[in-house]
Design a protein around this motif. Structure first.
Motif, PDB file in Angstrom:
ATOM      1  N   ASP A   1     -42.510  44.803  -1.426  1.00 52.10           N
ATOM      2  CA  ASP A   1     -42.616  44.392  -2.825  1.00 52.10           C
ATOM      3  C   ASP A   1     -43.289  45.474  -3.666  1.00 52.10           C
ATOM      4  O   ASP A   1     -42.913  45.697  -4.829  1.00 52.10           O
ATOM      5  CB  ASP A   1     -43.397  43.086  -2.935  1.00 52.10           C
ATOM      6  CG  ASP A   1     -42.622  41.918  -2.325  1.00 52.10           C
ATOM      7  OD1 ASP A   1     -41.384  42.051  -2.210  1.00 52.10           O
ATOM      8  OD2 ASP A   1     -43.257  40.904  -1.975  1.00 52.10           O
TER       9      ASP A   1
ATOM     10  N   PRO B   1     -37.948  49.966  -9.463  1.00 52.70           N
ATOM     11  CA  PRO B   1     -37.266  48.692  -9.799  1.00 52.70           C
ATOM     12  C   PRO B   1     -35.791  48.690  -9.424  1.00 52.70           C
ATOM     13  O   PRO B   1     -35.248  47.637  -9.056  1.00 52.70           O
ATOM     14  CB  PRO B   1     -37.449  48.599 -11.325  1.00 52.70           C
ATOM     15  CG  PRO B   1     -38.637  49.470 -11.624  1.00 52.70           C
ATOM     16  CD  PRO B   1     -38.592  50.573 -10.617  1.00 52.70           C
ATOM     17  N   GLU B   2     -35.136  49.809  -9.505  1.00 53.19           N
ATOM     18  CA  GLU B   2     -33.705  49.868  -9.188  1.00 53.19           C
ATOM     19  C   GLU B   2     -33.469  50.170  -7.714  1.00 53.19           C
ATOM     20  O   GLU B   2     -32.328  50.412  -7.287  1.00 53.19           O
ATOM     21  CB  GLU B   2     -33.029  50.922 -10.061  1.00 53.19           C
ATOM     22  CG  GLU B   2     -33.134  50.623 -11.554  1.00 53.19           C
ATOM     23  CD  GLU B   2     -32.472  51.698 -12.390  1.00 53.19           C
ATOM     24  OE1 GLU B   2     -31.950  52.678 -11.793  1.00 53.19           O
ATOM     25  OE2 GLU B   2     -32.485  51.581 -13.631  1.00 53.19           O
ATOM     26  N   GLN B   3     -34.552  50.169  -6.951  1.00 49.08           N
ATOM     27  CA  GLN B   3     -34.497  50.426  -5.512  1.00 49.08           C
ATOM     28  C   GLN B   3     -33.764  51.735  -5.194  1.00 49.08           C
ATOM     29  O   GLN B   3     -33.011  51.836  -4.233  1.00 49.08           O
ATOM     30  CB  GLN B   3     -33.847  49.255  -4.770  1.00 49.08           C
ATOM     31  CG  GLN B   3     -34.602  47.957  -4.944  1.00 49.08           C
ATOM     32  CD  GLN B   3     -34.099  46.872  -4.016  1.00 49.08           C
ATOM     33  OE1 GLN B   3     -33.542  47.151  -2.951  1.00 49.08           O
ATOM     34  NE2 GLN B   3     -34.304  45.615  -4.405  1.00 49.08           N
TER      35      GLN B   3
ATOM     36  N   LYS C   1     -40.754  48.065  -4.439  1.00 46.08           N
ATOM     37  CA  LYS C   1     -39.781  47.589  -5.409  1.00 46.08           C
ATOM     38  C   LYS C   1     -40.351  47.638  -6.831  1.00 46.08           C
ATOM     39  O   LYS C   1     -39.625  47.871  -7.794  1.00 46.08           O
ATOM     40  CB  LYS C   1     -39.337  46.172  -5.062  1.00 46.08           C
ATOM     41  CG  LYS C   1     -38.520  46.086  -3.772  1.00 46.08           C
ATOM     42  CD  LYS C   1     -38.186  44.645  -3.419  1.00 46.08           C
ATOM     43  CE  LYS C   1     -37.414  44.571  -2.101  1.00 46.08           C
ATOM     44  NZ  LYS C   1     -37.117  43.160  -1.722  1.00 46.08           N
ATOM     45  N   THR C   2     -41.630  47.359  -6.926  1.00 47.39           N
ATOM     46  CA  THR C   2     -42.271  47.458  -8.242  1.00 47.39           C
ATOM     47  C   THR C   2     -42.275  48.900  -8.729  1.00 47.39           C
ATOM     48  O   THR C   2     -42.083  49.185  -9.911  1.00 47.39           O
ATOM     49  CB  THR C   2     -43.716  46.927  -8.181  1.00 47.39           C
ATOM     50  OG1 THR C   2     -43.698  45.561  -7.719  1.00 47.39           O
ATOM     51  CG2 THR C   2     -44.394  47.011  -9.534  1.00 47.39           C
TER      52      THR C   2
END
Length: 486
Positions: free
Chosen positions: A28, A35-37, A31-32
């Motif tokens: 997580d 954001p678009e991984q 991912k933060t």
């Protein structure tokens, strides 16, 4: 062993990359961060990752299936602290390059303008002619001046300049700032410059386009603490240098004035190349009826301690002359004064009274344990004055013998210390100049003016010593001027 659930819940960003570099998973926190991984295209595995002005160090953990888990540790603050520590070290080194207060203030302003603000004002506590101030804009040379300004117009500035009570940095509303401080800025911070027990002044930082952050203000305080120490050290050094120079001037032999019927000249050389004062001295005092009282002496020892005692002796002689001019009484009084103040430092001295007469000059000479003066006649004959006495400042009673001579026009009387005759040097560097060599040299000085005589003796002794060590040297010449044809 890191379980799947633990790495997913970790606050530290982590991502799993397969053997070909494709991302298979992120926790997580990652991912933060992404954001678009999707990872930054310029990132290479193993290098630091730069995202949104933050820097992350990548640490590799190999998995059993051949994939790699990359843990991203935020090192932005650490790198910033390292950069600031290096910058502070660089600043500290630059600040210590000068012990001149003006130059030090200029360096502080330049450094602050280069690294902390768009415009900087360094202001010191007031002196008699205003506040010393250095102003510097980024990319420009600093300007130093003294101004009479009302520091009460700037909140916190007067307290910072007083240094007590201790005050923190102050954020100033630019709209309320006086014209002499700044114009066209959007942010102002006033930071005290703490010194060595004394206030060094204040550092005023100004920006034209953006506000200062609290973190930047905290770093400015760290810089100010080093700058304040440097400025106060320079100020204290300058104050001590001024005091030392003034005291030294008082301890140096006086500049001898010209007299109508008497030629006087003196030379003095301290024992060390770095010393200005020492234990040898001479003085000339005016007495009634056109008489002069001369004194030359040598205090036991050399350097500053001897110079301090020299100052006491010269002051004592000046005071005693107000009540006694007789040589024997003078030397006895001086002996008692030294016995009651400092028995460890005796002196040798010779005093003389010079009085114009029809024949030239009448000179009375009395020695207190000192080398007898030499009389140089105009024809080159050298005579030794018949005066002797005991050291001054050791025995309860001293004995003296006074000689009286008349200097005809062209004759001279030379008073000198043993630094001349005991000067070691010569061809082999270990031979004393000696009394005999001095007498031979003076035989060629008949009829010389006093100024030329002392210069010649001083030059001979200096050449004899060369670059070697030597004691204090003092020479005083009294000459009867040649009469001009009528």
């Amino acid at each position: 062993m890191v379980t799947v659930s633990s790495w997913l819940r970790s606050p530290c960003p982590a991502l799993v990359v397969d053997a070909v570099g494709a991302v298979h998973g992120m926790n997580d926190a990652a991912k933060t961060l992404f954001p678009e991984q999707a990872l930054p295209p310029e990132w290479r595995h193993g290098e630091s990752v730069h995202v949104a002005d933050r820097s992350y160090a990548a640490h590799r953990v190999d998995n059993e299936d051949g994939s790699v888990t990359w843990w991203l540790l935020d090192e932005t603050d650490l790198l910033l602290e390292r950069e600031r520590a290096g910058l502070l070290a660089q600043m500290s080194s630059a600040l210590m390059t000068s012990l001149n207060p003006e130059r030090c203030m200029n360096v502080v302003a330049e450094l602050a303008a280069a690294h902390l603000a768009d415009e900087v004002l360094v202001i010191a506590p007031p002196s008699g002619d205003g506040h010393p101030m250095t102003r510097c804009r980024r990319g420009e040379a600093p300007t130093y001046e003294r101004q009479h300004v009302d520091v009460e117009e700037v909140i916190g500035l007067s307290e910072a300049l007083r240094g007590f009570p201790p005050v923190p940095s102050r954020w100033i509303d630019p709209a309320a700032a006086p014209e002499w401080l700044a114009a066209g800025v959007v942010s102002i911070v006033v930071t005290p410059l703490p010194g060595h027990g004394v206030p060094a002044g204040a550092l005023i930082l100004m920006r034209r386009d953006e506000q200062f952050t609290e973190d930047e203000e905290a770093f400015a305080r760290l810089f100010a603490s080093r700058a304040g120490v440097a400025i106060s050290a320079a100020s204290l050094f300058t104050q001590q240098a001024v005091i030392t120079d003034r005291l030294t001037r008082d301890l140096l032999p006086p500049v001898l004035r010209r007299y109508e019927h008497v030629e006087l000249a003196g030379r003095y050389r301290a024992s060390g190349d770095t010393e200005r004062v020492g234990g040898d001295f001479y003085d000339v005092h005016e007495l009634p009826d056109d008489q002069l009282f001369v004194v030359l002496g040598d205090v036991c020892g050399k350097g500053l301690d001897a110079a301090a005692q020299t100052g006491k002796v010269r002051t004592a002689v000046h005071a005693l002359l107000q009540v006694v001019t007789d040589h024997e009484k003078m030397l006895h009084a001086l002996n008692q004064a030294l016995l009651t103040t400092d028995e460890s430092r005796f002196i040798t001295t010779v005093v003389g009274t010079v009085r114009p007469v029809d024949e030239g000059l009448h000179v009375r000479l009395t020695s207190g344990g000192h080398l007898p003066p030499l009389i140089i006649r105009a024809n080159g004959e050298v005579e030794v004055a018949r005066t002797k006495g005991t050291l001054v400042g050791i025995l309860p009673r001293i004995k003296t013998a006074t000689d009286e001579v008349v200097l005809a026009p062209g004759d001279s009387c030379l008073l000198y210390t043993d630094g001349i005759t005991e000067a070691n040097g010569g061809p082999l560097g270990d031979e004393e100049f000696g009394e005999e060599r001095l007498h031979r040299a003076l035989a060629a000085c008949g009829g010389m003016p006093a100024e030329a005589l002392v210069e010649h003796v001083h030059m001979l002794a200096s050449q004899w010593v060369g670059g070697g060590e030597h004691d204090d040297m003092a020479v005083l010449a009294i000459a009867a001027p040649r009469r001009r044809p009528s």
